[in-house]
Design a protein around this motif. Sequence first.
Motif, PDB file in Angstrom:
ATOM      1  N   ILE A  87      -4.903  -5.122 -22.320  1.00 27.41           N
ATOM      2  CA  ILE A  87      -5.281  -3.954 -21.877  1.00 27.41           C
ATOM      3  C   ILE A  87      -6.740  -3.999 -22.891  1.00 27.41           C
ATOM      4  O   ILE A  87      -7.852  -3.768 -22.447  1.00 27.41           O
ATOM      5  CB  ILE A  87      -4.582  -2.722 -22.352  1.00 27.41           C
ATOM      6  CG1 ILE A  87      -3.163  -2.488 -21.335  1.00 27.41           C
ATOM      7  CG2 ILE A  87      -5.483  -1.367 -22.516  1.00 27.41           C
ATOM      8  CD1 ILE A  87      -2.365  -1.437 -21.728  1.00 27.41           C
ATOM      9  N   ILE A  88      -6.581  -4.272 -23.971  1.00 21.23           N
ATOM     10  CA  ILE A  88      -7.754  -4.235 -24.633  1.00 21.23           C
ATOM     11  C   ILE A  88      -8.984  -5.112 -24.415  1.00 21.23           C
ATOM     12  O   ILE A  88      -9.916  -5.018 -24.122  1.00 21.23           O
ATOM     13  CB  ILE A  88      -7.499  -4.720 -26.260  1.00 21.23           C
ATOM     14  CG1 ILE A  88      -6.681  -3.626 -26.967  1.00 21.23           C
ATOM     15  CG2 ILE A  88      -8.712  -5.002 -27.072  1.00 21.23           C
ATOM     16  CD1 ILE A  88      -6.079  -3.741 -28.276  1.00 21.23           C
ATOM     17  N   ILE A 103      -8.026   3.338 -27.892  1.00 23.93           N
ATOM     18  CA  ILE A 103      -8.349   2.689 -26.648  1.00 23.93           C
ATOM     19  C   ILE A 103      -7.298   2.872 -25.704  1.00 23.93           C
ATOM     20  O   ILE A 103      -7.622   3.232 -24.426  1.00 23.93           O
ATOM     21  CB  ILE A 103      -8.947   1.176 -27.021  1.00 23.93           C
ATOM     22  CG1 ILE A 103     -10.211   1.109 -27.725  1.00 23.93           C
ATOM     23  CG2 ILE A 103      -8.872   0.417 -25.605  1.00 23.93           C
ATOM     24  CD1 ILE A 103     -10.691  -0.189 -28.019  1.00 23.93           C
ATOM     25  N   ILE A 104      -6.194   2.520 -26.247  1.00 20.79           N
ATOM     26  CA  ILE A 104      -5.131   2.537 -25.439  1.00 20.79           C
ATOM     27  C   ILE A 104      -4.890   3.823 -24.503  1.00 20.79           C
ATOM     28  O   ILE A 104      -4.398   4.224 -23.465  1.00 20.79           O
ATOM     29  CB  ILE A 104      -3.737   2.138 -25.926  1.00 20.79           C
ATOM     30  CG1 ILE A 104      -4.035   0.451 -26.171  1.00 20.79           C
ATOM     31  CG2 ILE A 104      -2.659   2.295 -25.033  1.00 20.79           C
ATOM     32  CD1 ILE A 104      -2.866  -0.269 -27.198  1.00 20.79           C
ATOM     33  N   MET A 148       5.902  -0.811 -25.032  1.00 24.05           N
ATOM     34  CA  MET A 148       4.692  -1.703 -24.709  1.00 24.05           C
ATOM     35  C   MET A 148       4.503  -2.928 -25.728  1.00 24.05           C
ATOM     36  O   MET A 148       4.494  -2.715 -26.799  1.00 24.05           O
ATOM     37  CB  MET A 148       3.656  -0.653 -24.880  1.00 24.05           C
ATOM     38  CG  MET A 148       2.370  -1.175 -24.121  1.00 24.05           C
ATOM     39  SD  MET A 148       0.870  -0.148 -24.382  1.00 24.05           S
ATOM     40  CE  MET A 148       1.784   1.490 -23.595  1.00 24.05           C
ATOM     41  N   GLU A 172     -20.570  12.165   0.863  1.00 27.72           N
ATOM     42  CA  GLU A 172     -19.477  13.119   0.480  1.00 27.72           C
ATOM     43  C   GLU A 172     -19.250  14.215   1.353  1.00 27.72           C
ATOM     44  O   GLU A 172     -19.837  14.160   2.384  1.00 27.72           O
ATOM     45  CB  GLU A 172     -20.050  13.709  -1.070  1.00 27.72           C
ATOM     46  CG  GLU A 172     -20.350  12.532  -2.115  1.00 27.72           C
ATOM     47  CD  GLU A 172     -20.748  13.241  -3.398  1.00 27.72           C
ATOM     48  OE1 GLU A 172     -20.867  14.290  -3.448  1.00 27.72           O
ATOM     49  OE2 GLU A 172     -21.058  12.328  -4.314  1.00 27.72           O
ATOM     50  N   VAL A 202      -7.408   4.609 -22.232  1.00 28.72           N
ATOM     51  CA  VAL A 202      -7.209   3.745 -20.787  1.00 28.72           C
ATOM     52  C   VAL A 202      -6.090   4.357 -20.103  1.00 28.72           C
ATOM     53  O   VAL A 202      -6.140   4.566 -19.015  1.00 28.72           O
ATOM     54  CB  VAL A 202      -7.086   2.385 -21.230  1.00 28.72           C
ATOM     55  CG1 VAL A 202      -6.510   1.716 -20.069  1.00 28.72           C
ATOM     56  CG2 VAL A 202      -8.172   1.633 -21.608  1.00 28.72           C
ATOM     57  N   VAL A 239     -10.241  -3.739 -21.173  1.00 31.04           N
ATOM     58  CA  VAL A 239     -11.356  -2.604 -21.412  1.00 31.04           C
ATOM     59  C   VAL A 239     -12.601  -3.244 -22.082  1.00 31.04           C
ATOM     60  O   VAL A 239     -13.714  -2.764 -21.924  1.00 31.04           O
ATOM     61  CB  VAL A 239     -10.624  -1.711 -22.529  1.00 31.04           C
ATOM     62  CG1 VAL A 239     -11.522  -0.704 -23.169  1.00 31.04           C
ATOM     63  CG2 VAL A 239      -9.435  -1.134 -21.985  1.00 31.04           C
ATOM     64  N   MET A 240     -12.613  -4.228 -23.105  1.00 32.88           N
ATOM     65  CA  MET A 240     -13.654  -4.599 -23.895  1.00 32.88           C
ATOM     66  C   MET A 240     -14.529  -5.236 -22.842  1.00 32.88           C
ATOM     67  O   MET A 240     -15.895  -5.026 -22.897  1.00 32.88           O
ATOM     68  CB  MET A 240     -13.265  -5.800 -24.935  1.00 32.88           C
ATOM     69  CG  MET A 240     -12.722  -5.039 -26.086  1.00 32.88           C
ATOM     70  SD  MET A 240     -13.357  -3.431 -26.957  1.00 32.88           S
ATOM     71  CE  MET A 240     -14.828  -4.245 -27.717  1.00 32.88           C
ATOM     72  N   ALA A 289     -25.433   4.016   1.235  1.00 29.87           N
ATOM     73  CA  ALA A 289     -25.330   5.386   0.803  1.00 29.87           C
ATOM     74  C   ALA A 289     -23.702   5.748   0.621  1.00 29.87           C
ATOM     75  O   ALA A 289     -23.126   5.233   1.409  1.00 29.87           O
ATOM     76  CB  ALA A 289     -26.126   6.296   1.435  1.00 29.87           C
ATOM     77  N   ILE A 290     -23.598   6.614  -0.136  1.00 32.38           N
ATOM     78  CA  ILE A 290     -21.993   7.266  -0.062  1.00 32.38           C
ATOM     79  C   ILE A 290     -22.196   8.760   0.380  1.00 32.38           C
ATOM     80  O   ILE A 290     -23.021   9.499  -0.380  1.00 32.38           O
ATOM     81  CB  ILE A 290     -21.401   7.321  -1.477  1.00 32.38           C
ATOM     82  CG1 ILE A 290     -21.330   5.710  -2.011  1.00 32.38           C
ATOM     83  CG2 ILE A 290     -19.982   7.877  -1.580  1.00 32.38           C
ATOM     84  CD1 ILE A 290     -20.761   5.639  -3.591  1.00 32.38           C
ATOM     85  N   ILE A 303     -24.751  10.092  -2.268  1.00 32.87           N
ATOM     86  CA  ILE A 303     -25.383   9.202  -3.401  1.00 32.87           C
ATOM     87  C   ILE A 303     -25.925   8.144  -2.597  1.00 32.87           C
ATOM     88  O   ILE A 303     -25.685   7.448  -1.806  1.00 32.87           O
ATOM     89  CB  ILE A 303     -24.108   8.444  -4.129  1.00 32.87           C
ATOM     90  CG1 ILE A 303     -23.487   9.654  -4.993  1.00 32.87           C
ATOM     91  CG2 ILE A 303     -24.980   7.430  -4.997  1.00 32.87           C
ATOM     92  CD1 ILE A 303     -22.254   8.997  -5.799  1.00 32.87           C
ATOM     93  N   VAL A 339      -0.628  -4.935 -24.901  1.00 29.76           N
ATOM     94  CA  VAL A 339      -1.726  -4.383 -25.360  1.00 29.76           C
ATOM     95  C   VAL A 339      -2.811  -5.203 -25.686  1.00 29.76           C
ATOM     96  O   VAL A 339      -3.982  -4.685 -25.337  1.00 29.76           O
ATOM     97  CB  VAL A 339      -1.124  -4.145 -27.114  1.00 29.76           C
ATOM     98  CG1 VAL A 339      -2.337  -3.427 -27.984  1.00 29.76           C
ATOM     99  CG2 VAL A 339      -0.218  -2.926 -26.985  1.00 29.76           C
TER     100      VAL A 339
END
Lengths: 229, 229
Positions: free
Chosen positions: A9-10, B9-10, A1, B181, B13, A13-14, B178-179, A179, A6
């Motif tokens: 991805i960060i 984090i990686i 990787m 299920e 993820v 994610v952030m 709505a969802i 939901i 990297v």
Amino acid sequence: MNEKIVEDIINKVMNQLVNEAPTSLVDSKESIAIPVELSARHVHLSEQDAIALFGGPLTHVRELSQPGQFLCKERVRLIGPKGVIDNVAILGPSRDFSQVEISKTDARILGTETPVKHSGDIDGTPGIILASHKGIVGLEKGLIVAGRHIHMTPGEALKMGVSDKDLVSVHIDGDRPAILEDVCVRTNENFRLSMHIDLDEGNGAGWNKNVSGRIVGKHKETSRGLHIH
Amino acid sequence: MNEKIVEDIINKVMNQLVNEAPTSLVDSKESIAIPVELSARHVHLSEQDAIALFGGPLTHVRELSQPGQFLCKERVRLIGPKGVIDNVAILGPSRDFSQVEISKTDARILGTETPVKHSGDIDGTPGIILASHKGIVGLEKGLIVAGRHIHMTPGEALKMGVSDKDLVSVHIDGDRPAILEDVCVRTNENFRLSMHIDLDEGNGAGWNKNVSGRIVGKHKETSRGLHIH
């Protein structure tokens, strides 16, 4: 990787964490079980309309779950262009304007095109005829299918990470789990924690007395023309 | 941001991507708009019950959306312990066992405790009395509230990453979004893509003719005693 991946991805994610932070409630805030109550069809009357229908003030029968709200002894008939619904409950205290809250099933019986609106937002809504054994009143507006909503105190709202007038998604754990989106949060020091849905929504979600709701998300806004007073 | 945090984090993820892969359909598979149809109350009759009620075979009126299914000219009355519902549609062709599909709203009118079941799963369900102007039939079982489901071809299922008998969550873009299920996928080469919900579910989701559904998730299993034949 490699480093580029990297970094990508960060960044992703952030970005996601930042974007989701204000709306994701599942991890950051307590998931509180909200009692779910069914709202059957009912009428709120102005003082003037109560007098026209019953000749005097309404008779208190019993308190409802929200403090100050009560069921009245009097009942009213709804008369629509196609059909009639008898024996409809009246809730007190009286309001500035009369408002009639029915389900979509009721709307078909009455023969009215009735929009989903939040309580109080009656401009542009259809009218309906109310009748008792003593009188008759023609409302020019005020017939709605009430938008689903949650009553809670400001303290409970804080715990759940929501505010008055927020629109949230709520998971309902009935026999037909779902939901429900666009659920309006209403806060008041006097409210008792309770989610209100109508009979169609309750039947569609397989509601029973032990069903509860949990807030699972928050919408930025509704695109469905719902106004919240 | 130190290396330890980056690594954490990686890992998070990557774990999430791996865990979500089999169930998350939104990114990996096509999100196809599924037409949503309302199923009104109706009856499927065995040949024997059709003869007892009408003295002969049923009369074909028009094709329904699923190929081979048709609406009959004959209508039937449902008689429950508390109430009666008239003029109920009969769908052909005849089946091995009679089955009556109603909504929770109907169940209240009839006065029956009616469970949500998938079509064909009628063991242990309540009975009901059927009447015509020519005859009467007492069913010992077969009264159900039909579980929501989607008809599709195996090819469409492949595109959406689902299989026959899968239970999925479906977002419905009605006036009350709505969802839903626990929606059962049924595949057959002859099916036409369509999701079937009942009137309560339709009213609760603010259904109209232009509403469509999109699969947004897949359940591993249901815990609600729904059996799929």
